[in-house]
Design a protein around this motif. Sequence first.
Motif, mmCIF file in Angstrom:
data_model
loop_
_atom_site.group_PDB
_atom_site.id
_atom_site.type_symbol
_atom_site.label_atom_id
_atom_site.label_comp_id
_atom_site.label_asym_id
_atom_site.label_seq_id
_atom_site.Cartn_x
_atom_site.Cartn_y
_atom_site.Cartn_z
ATOM 1 N N SER A 45 -7.935 56.722 43.002
ATOM 2 C CA SER A 45 -8.940 57.041 41.988
ATOM 3 C C SER A 45 -8.293 57.590 40.719
ATOM 4 O O SER A 45 -8.686 57.217 39.609
ATOM 5 C CB SER A 45 -9.928 58.063 42.547
ATOM 6 O OG SER A 45 -10.816 58.495 41.572
ATOM 7 N N ARG A 49 -8.375 55.741 37.084
ATOM 8 C CA ARG A 49 -8.910 56.493 35.948
ATOM 9 C C ARG A 49 -7.905 56.568 34.815
ATOM 10 O O ARG A 49 -8.248 56.503 33.645
ATOM 11 C CB ARG A 49 -9.306 57.902 36.421
ATOM 12 C CG ARG A 49 -9.736 58.878 35.354
ATOM 13 C CD ARG A 49 -11.085 58.587 34.768
ATOM 14 N NE ARG A 49 -12.147 58.601 35.726
ATOM 15 C CZ ARG A 49 -13.234 59.324 35.602
ATOM 16 N NH1 ARG A 49 -13.349 60.148 34.594
ATOM 17 N NH2 ARG A 49 -14.193 59.238 36.470
ATOM 18 N N LYS A 52 -7.716 52.962 33.246
ATOM 19 C CA LYS A 52 -8.979 52.549 32.640
ATOM 20 C C LYS A 52 -9.345 53.411 31.453
ATOM 21 O O LYS A 52 -9.795 52.932 30.424
ATOM 22 C CB LYS A 52 -10.080 52.594 33.684
ATOM 23 C CG LYS A 52 -11.356 51.952 33.262
ATOM 24 C CD LYS A 52 -12.339 51.924 34.415
ATOM 25 C CE LYS A 52 -13.614 51.236 34.008
ATOM 26 N NZ LYS A 52 -14.577 51.219 35.100
ATOM 27 N N ARG A 54 -11.379 56.573 29.432
ATOM 28 C CA ARG A 54 -12.803 56.797 29.187
ATOM 29 C C ARG A 54 -13.201 56.085 27.922
ATOM 30 O O ARG A 54 -12.542 56.193 26.887
ATOM 31 C CB ARG A 54 -13.105 58.272 29.047
ATOM 32 C CG ARG A 54 -13.013 59.030 30.328
ATOM 33 C CD ARG A 54 -13.563 60.388 30.118
ATOM 34 N NE ARG A 54 -14.539 60.667 31.157
ATOM 35 C CZ ARG A 54 -15.057 61.845 31.366
ATOM 36 N NH1 ARG A 54 -14.741 62.845 30.613
ATOM 37 N NH2 ARG A 54 -15.916 62.036 32.331
#
Length: 57
Positions: A45, A49, A52, A54
């Motif tokens: 995860s 994150r 990727k 935000r």
Amino acid sequence: MLGWSIAFFILAIIAGLLGFTGIAGAMAGVAQVLFVIFLVLLVISFIIRAFKGRSVV
């Protein structure tokens, strides 16, 4: 998943105190496996994150 591993750990401690060593060993093994799975999913995860990011909408 972390909650399940904590629950099995607590049940293993209680079973060990009551003298059910076979059951305590089995529950401790399940707790260890679930904890390792939790850690692997946590790391995956974090990596997803990080790559990727935000998106600002």
